[in-house]
Write an enzyme that holds these catalytic residues in place. Structure first.
Site: not given
Length: 622
Positions: A92, A385
């Site tokens: 690149e 309960s």
């Protein structure tokens, strides 16, 4: 001809601009005017590349990859393999270490190659220019963007070192299929870390960013191979490779192992991400701001800010270490699904290691999918309960120092218009406290709450993590689970750990630590226990809960194991909710069963579905 004329015009434009820019910089270098102008007009914001986060189980294994907008695993420059750097330089930007951000010779060279081929083979952009596009600019093709690119590139080179530029580039560059950066690319395409890539694999991956759609490894593998060979040749020509290395890399077969995102245990992971938000809220002051906010608009703003902060943390590449026990989680999920998935009944389970105060398993419902409504912590139901140990009996023992054989009146009671009934309308007289508990006499529970005092009893309950319990719940029906909103199975199970911890409540959590990419701890829960009841009270409660599983309403929850088994059942009006919360010597587990649209589960109650489900779950890891 059109391509030739277009390329010629771009070459002339960029060349003239570059020469004028360089000359201006030289002429004005003594006054730094150009640099000052650039600093004022080209603002380089702080670069924060998103990175993947991980969620780990208690053994350090990855159970979930958390992506934000991009699949990226950032690497510091020192951890980027040298062949990766060399491949990008060779392919690149061969003059990367020498140019000031743009390269006139590179532009001219790309122009000649493109003219000769009659197409765009090379772009002429330096690595710095590509970085400027990736971080600050668009990828549109026009002269204004190209000019901006040159200015940004020059400024980047002034503010960042070459190593910093290369690090940002390699971590930000796109590798197709939603993958950014070499580390995520190595993992996604080969199942490897970048440092474990071969030279051929490195060149193969470094071919992709040049044109990610054309060089897509999953759909254009042959094209990638051709560019891979070209990159290897360029690396050889630049002196990065010996001839033998080149030949070996060219001959190596490339075999892809496409990435499968880890996304296990959706019930637990969904809760972990919820708990992360709570942890950040607590640590960074959002929780306090929400508590003191004066109106809904302000709360909405704070909540939005908190959620944005959570996303920011997740995008920073954190590792969330959790208490998940995979075998317990898998067994719990499969057991719930085996019992309920063929029905319209839902269920949720929380399993907590009460020695470490850690949530080791949590389910969200049958056949649960990630981020669906989570019945383990988002479903608030009446506890029946199952609330009696926490709100009624333990406060009574603590306040009176009574024994489990102390006599309590279980005869009918009426307070104003409130006249509770026992199951089946049964009527009892005076009975031992243990008997009233193990058989869950409602009249005894209401009388006890009335004796202790509603406000006093709630002062104990408020020490737990019940997020929806309010002052409006402070009334006698609460003794039987009559709350305005109720509680989640995870909250109730968390509270029950107090009985296994000698009366000290340490809020159980799923998250152990949250660490940044460097391994430093960012967040962790403070380990602060608070005494709720004394040890004598706890010992009495444990004996009575053990009687529930040996002689009382929870007999079908009992199973053969060494050590302790005890708990409490809970059933709401019309059998709409079935509960069992209980403990072994190591784990406290809670089971809730019900329908999303409440309806009677009378038959399931008679068949003891809730207690038998609890038993099967606990048997699996004892």
């Amino acid at each position: 001809m059109r391509i030739f004329i277009g390329n010629l015009f771009i070459l002339i434009f960029i060349s003239v601009f570059s020469l004028l820019f360089m000359e201006m910089a030289k002429e004005l270098s003594s006054t730094q005017s150009v640099h000052r102008v650039l600093e004022e007009s080209v603002e380089l914001e702080d670069v924060r590349l998103s990175s993947n986060s991980l969620i780990l189980d208690r053994h350090g294994n990855v159970i979930s990859d958390v992506f934000t907008s991009e699949n990226r695993i950032s690497l510091p420059f020192k951890e980027i393999p040298t062949p990766v750097v060399n491949a990008f330089v060779a392919a690149e930007d061969q003059s990367f270490y020498d140019h000031p951000g743009f390269d006139l010779s590179g532009i001219a060279r790309a122009f000649m190659v493109n003219v000769q081929s009659g197409s765009i083979e090379q772009g002429g952009s330096t690595i710095t220019q590509q970085l400027a596009r990736n971080l600050y600019l668009s990828h549109s093709q026009n002269y204004e963007r190209k000019l901006s690119e040159l200015l940004y590139s020059y400024q980047i080179e002034r503010e960042f070192s070459k190593e910093e530029i290369m690090e940002l580039y390699i971590n930000s560059v796109y590798f197709s299929n939603g993958v950014y950066g070499i580390e995520a690319a190595a993992d996604y395409y080969f199942g490897l870390s970048a440092q474990d890539l071969s030279l051929a694999q490195t060149a193969f991956l470094c071919a992709v960013p040049n044109n990610p759609s054309h060089y897509n490894p999953l759909t254009g593998k042959e094209a990638v191979h051709e560019r891979k060979a070209w990159i290897l040749q360029k690396m050889y020509e630049q002196g990065f490779l010996e001839n033998e290395e080149l030949e070996t890399a060219l001959e190596e077969e490339i075999v892809l192992h496409p990435f499968e995102k880890k996304d296990q245990y959706p019930d637990y992971v969904t809760y972990v991400l919820y708990e992360l938000e709570q942890l950040i809220s607590n640590e960074e002051g959002y929780a306090q701001r929400l508590r003191t906010s004066s109106n809904n608009e302000e709360r909405a703003d704070i909540t939005a800010s908190l959620k944005a902060r959570v996303q920011e943390v997740l995008a920073s590449g954190i590792t969330i270490e959790t208490a998940l026990a995979p075998d317990i989680q898998a067994h719990t999920v499969s057991t719930v699904n085996d019992h309920l998935s063929q029905t319209d009944i839902q269920g949720a389970v929380s399993v907590i290691d009460h020695h470490s105060s850690e949530i080791v398993a949590l389910t969200g419902g049958t056949s649960y999918n990630k981020f669906d409504f989570h019945r383990g912590f988002q479903a608030f139901r009446q506890p029946g309960s199952a609330i009696k140990p926490l709100l009624v009996f333990a406060p009574f023992l603590e306040e009176t120092n009574a024994g489990i054989n102390s006599i309590i009146d279980a005869s009918p009671i009426k307070r104003g218009a409130y006249e509770p009934q026992n199951f089946g309308g049964a009527v009892y007289g005076k009975v031992p406290l243990e008997t009233a508990f193990k058989h869950s006499y409602n009249t005894a529970a209401v009388r006890i709450l009335d004796m202790v005092g509603v406000e006093e009893s709630f002062s104990y309950l408020n020490k737990f993590d019940f997020s929806r319990v309010t002052s409006d719940d402070q009334r006698l029906p609460a003794a039987l689970g009559g709350f305005s909103t109720g509680m989640s199975v995870n909250e109730l199970t968390q509270a029950y750990t107090v009985f296994a911890a000698k009366g000290i409540y340490t809020s159980p959590k799923a998250i152990q630590t949250v660490k940044n990419a460097e391994g430093d701890i960012l967040f962790e829960w403070a380990e602060t226990g608070k005494e709720v009841w004394n040890e004598e009270t706890i010992n009495k409660m444990k004996k009575m809960m053990e009687k529930v599983t040996s002689e009382g309403t929870g007999r079908t929850a009992r199973f053969n194991t060494q050590g302790y088994i005890g708990g409490k059942t809970g059933t709401t009006n019309d059998f709409q909710d079935l509960w069992f919360i209980g403990s072994s010597s190591q784990y406290t587990a809670g089971v809730w069963i019900g329908k999303d649209e409440p309806a009677s589960l009378y038959r399931e109650s008679q068949n003891n579905l809730h207690t038998s489900l609890w038993r099967e779950i606990m048997k699996g890891f004892h």
